[in-house]
Motif scaffolding. Structure first.
Motif, PDB file in Angstrom:
ATOM      1  N   ALA A  60       0.729  -1.248  -0.042  1.00 13.95           N
ATOM      2  CA  ALA A  60       0.029  -0.006  -0.094  1.00 13.95           C
ATOM      3  C   ALA A  60       0.875   1.114   0.049  1.00 13.95           C
ATOM      4  O   ALA A  60       0.611   2.235  -0.810  1.00 13.95           O
ATOM      5  CB  ALA A  60      -0.999   0.081   1.262  1.00 13.95           C
ATOM      6  N   LEU A  71      -2.724   7.528   5.313  1.00 16.27           N
ATOM      7  CA  LEU A  71      -3.084   6.109   4.916  1.00 16.27           C
ATOM      8  C   LEU A  71      -2.658   4.980   5.951  1.00 16.27           C
ATOM      9  O   LEU A  71      -3.478   4.444   6.276  1.00 16.27           O
ATOM     10  CB  LEU A  71      -2.173   5.670   3.622  1.00 16.27           C
ATOM     11  CG  LEU A  71      -2.399   6.494   2.213  1.00 16.27           C
ATOM     12  CD1 LEU A  71      -1.613   5.849   1.339  1.00 16.27           C
ATOM     13  CD2 LEU A  71      -3.882   5.845   2.060  1.00 16.27           C
ATOM     14  N   THR A  83      -5.273   5.254   8.944  1.00 14.91           N
ATOM     15  CA  THR A  83      -6.559   4.960   8.096  1.00 14.91           C
ATOM     16  C   THR A  83      -6.604   3.436   8.440  1.00 14.91           C
ATOM     17  O   THR A  83      -7.416   2.730   9.024  1.00 14.91           O
ATOM     18  CB  THR A  83      -6.850   5.309   6.944  1.00 14.91           C
ATOM     19  OG1 THR A  83      -6.732   6.844   6.718  1.00 14.91           O
ATOM     20  CG2 THR A  83      -8.095   4.556   6.444  1.00 14.91           C
ATOM     21  N   TYR A  84      -5.441   2.765   8.148  1.00 16.99           N
ATOM     22  CA  TYR A  84      -5.220   1.148   8.105  1.00 16.99           C
ATOM     23  C   TYR A  84      -5.352   1.122   9.646  1.00 16.99           C
ATOM     24  O   TYR A  84      -6.128  -0.092  10.158  1.00 16.99           O
ATOM     25  CB  TYR A  84      -4.205   0.638   7.655  1.00 16.99           C
ATOM     26  CG  TYR A  84      -3.784  -0.528   7.743  1.00 16.99           C
ATOM     27  CD1 TYR A  84      -4.316  -1.526   7.015  1.00 16.99           C
ATOM     28  CD2 TYR A  84      -3.303  -1.239   8.922  1.00 16.99           C
ATOM     29  CE1 TYR A  84      -4.088  -3.170   7.240  1.00 16.99           C
ATOM     30  CE2 TYR A  84      -3.043  -2.410   9.243  1.00 16.99           C
ATOM     31  CZ  TYR A  84      -3.673  -3.428   8.288  1.00 16.99           C
ATOM     32  OH  TYR A  84      -3.339  -4.884   8.472  1.00 16.99           O
ATOM     33  N   THR A 136      -8.294   0.802   3.203  1.00 17.03           N
ATOM     34  CA  THR A 136      -6.862   1.291   2.653  1.00 17.03           C
ATOM     35  C   THR A 136      -7.006   1.414   1.274  1.00 17.03           C
ATOM     36  O   THR A 136      -6.596   2.200   0.545  1.00 17.03           O
ATOM     37  CB  THR A 136      -5.651   0.546   3.183  1.00 17.03           C
ATOM     38  OG1 THR A 136      -5.750   0.316   4.590  1.00 17.03           O
ATOM     39  CG2 THR A 136      -4.529   1.068   2.757  1.00 17.03           C
TER      40      THR A 136
END
Length: 549
Positions: A35, A111, A114-115, A130
């Motif tokens: 990611a 990011l 958020t995960y 994600t």
């Protein structure tokens, strides 16, 4: 397989989050690494169309940094706390490469946060969120602005990670850390005072007990101590005991004056006092007199530059009369104000972000007269320009022309503009590919659902179907102050989508959590029994109350 299981809802009832940063990320390190690589590639590709460039009110942050660090201020009244100016002022010293690296760091941190937060509802759920965040191109474009908004996004992302990591630890140290980190957000944006709501987190997540009350009071004490310290700093630096200068003038006058435009000199003593100050301090000035501006023009103009003059004038002579006049107008026309606020909030959640970088960072700098008003305000048939008093960045009423300034003031102003020009050269060192930018707008941004954020916000209400679950309560307490910042900023401060953008990843997260919760509730009621013969949840787990300390 049951579709609800694919969303990770099998983790909804019990805490499956490892909490520790190292353990959480090591358990899914290959996905997270992938990611991050995709995020770096996407951010770099978007930079071809949107190089890192000045953002909203960048000039204000850089001027603040210059005035504080070079001690060459004209007398600036800052509307922002010192956090963002100090960060951006030091980042720009590293050149364009440093600015790009910092913007990329802000994006990747959002990011990862958020995960980490989504991991509360399971590994599969965190992966789905994600991936959606990586596909949300507007946030990528937004993070290419070097302004206070991406910095605030970074702050909120780190804050959310700290809250999730420490929320279950019933110690004084953990409460102290959460309280201090929550206050740090106020150093980035004054409206973050709303994050004081986090003080209720122990009570909401774990119920009322002696330990949770002590934790809540510790959080409150840490947060309020930070507010007191910042107010004392501003009193020493600017002579005002507040969190940000002009805050008393801005709220709620900006909405009442510009958007709803309900203010009038006839609504009460404060309104009449404001009208007297306008006649005395503004209308006789050359910049207003030359264009025949009247008192009626001022109150009906909706012009941001006129409001800026009113804010500075009130700070110097009115001592809060602008705010009092705005509240008088709201009390006279409450339904018009409420209807206007509803339209504003609705608009903020419907708009998709993309912006063309300004041609120059100094286009709104204080060495020039303000640009013509887009609202078409004019009181002279021979011109549509309304030249405002150049006070927005000076912090003192100065109704004289620039030629009448003292030599020291001219020299100080010249140095400040030279500094802005140096910053501008750094941020203009990269040329944008306009064709690629238009391709992204036409084929990616515009085709996105127009009401995507409103859609996710509506779905987020479904989490109340599982509000007895501790993980859902925690998500609610993380998101509640974020919604408060969006609504308060939009209704009382300024109508800007940038007030919503730092929270978009969390809006998506909570919306999808609402879908997961609704799906889990349907499973509990046997609606998907024909898809999966085995029970999805352990017996006795449904509706279990959260643990108490």
């Amino acid at each position: 397989m049951n579709p609800i299981v694919l969303l990770g809802c099998d983790y909804m009832i019990r805490l499956d989050h490892p909490l520790q940063f190292r353990k959480t990320f090591s358990e899914d390190r290959y996905f997270i690494l992938s990611a991050l690589l995709v995020g770096i590639a996407a951010f770099t590709i978007v930079a071809i169309a949107w190089p890192v460039s000045p953002g909203r009110e960048s000039v204000r942050y850089f001027l603040y940094y210059y005035d504080i660090n070079y001690m060459d201020a004209i007398g600036i009244i800052s509307q922002v706390p010192p956090g963002v100016p100090l960060i951006l002022g030091n980042v720009i010293k590293l050149g364009y490469a440093g600015a790009f690296a910092f913007a990329l760091f802000c994006y990747l941190t959002a990011l990862v946060s958020t995960y980490y937060v989504a991991r509360l509802l399971g590994k599969t759920f965190a992966r789905i969120i994600t991936i959606i965040a990586l596909m949300y191109i507007s946030q990528n474009v937004f993070m290419h602005e070097l302004s206070g908004d991406p910095v605030f996004t970074l702050g909120v992302a780190l804050w959310a990670m700290v809250v999730v990591r420490l929320h279950k630890t019933p110690t004084f140290q953990s409460s102290f850390i959460i309280g201090i980190v929550s206050f740090f957000l106020v150093l980035l944006r004054p409206v973050s005072q709303i994050f004081i709501i986090v003080c209720f987190l122990p009570l909401v997540c774990f119920g009322i007990s002696k330990n949770t009350i002590i934790q809540a009071l510790t959080l409150l004490a840490c947060f309020c101590t930070g507010l007191l310290g910042l107010s004392l700093y501003n009193y020493h630096q600017f002579g005002g005991f507040n969190l940000a200068a002009l805050s008393k003038q801005m709220i709620p006058a900006r909405n009442a004056f510009i958007f709803t435009n309900i203010m009038s000199p006839d609504y009460g003593p404060a309104s009449r006092r404001l009208a007297d100050l306008i006649v005395e301090k503004l209308l006789d000035s050359p910049q207003y007199k030359n264009y025949g501006v009247t008192l009626e023009t001022v109150f009906t103009s909706r012009d941001k530059r006129i409001l800026s003059d009113l804010e500075i004038m009130d700070a110097q002579y009115g001592d809060g009369v602008l705010r009092a006049a705005a509240w008088e107008a709201i009390s006279r026309k409450p339904f018009e104000f409420i209807h206007g606020c509803y339209i504003l909030v609705k608009f903020i959640f419907e708009k998709t972000f993309f912006r063309f970088p300004p041609k120059t960072i100094t286009q709104s700098s204080p060495d020039r007269r303000v640009a013509p008003s887009s609202s078409g305000v004019h009181a002279n048939k021979q011109t549509e320009k309304l030249v405002g008093i150049p006070v927005s960045y000076y912090g003192a009423i100065d109704i004289e022309n620039e030629k009448n300034w003292s030599h020291e003031k001219k020299e100080s102003q010249r140095k400040r503009v030279a500094y802005l020009n140096e910053v501008d050269k750094i941020l203009r060192s990269q040329e944008a590919d306009k064709q690629f930018r238009q391709f992204i707008i036409d084929n990616i941004i515009h085709p996105l659902p127009a009401y995507s954020m409103k859609f996710f916000m509506l779905l987020s209400f479904l989490i109340f179907l599982r509000f007895r679950t501790m993980e859902v309560r925690l998500l609610f307490m993380i998101f509640l102050p974020q919604v408060g910042v969006i609504v308060f900023s939009t209704v009382f401060a300024e109508q800007s989508i940038e007030y919503r953008m730092p929270f978009d990843f969390f809006i998506i997260l909570l919306g999808m959590a609402g879908v997961a919760v609704a799906g889990q509730s349907m499973v509990d009621r046997g609606m998907f029994a024909y898809l999966n013969k085995k029970p999805l949840l352990p017996v006795g787990g449904v509706g279990a109350k959260p643990p108490r300390f």
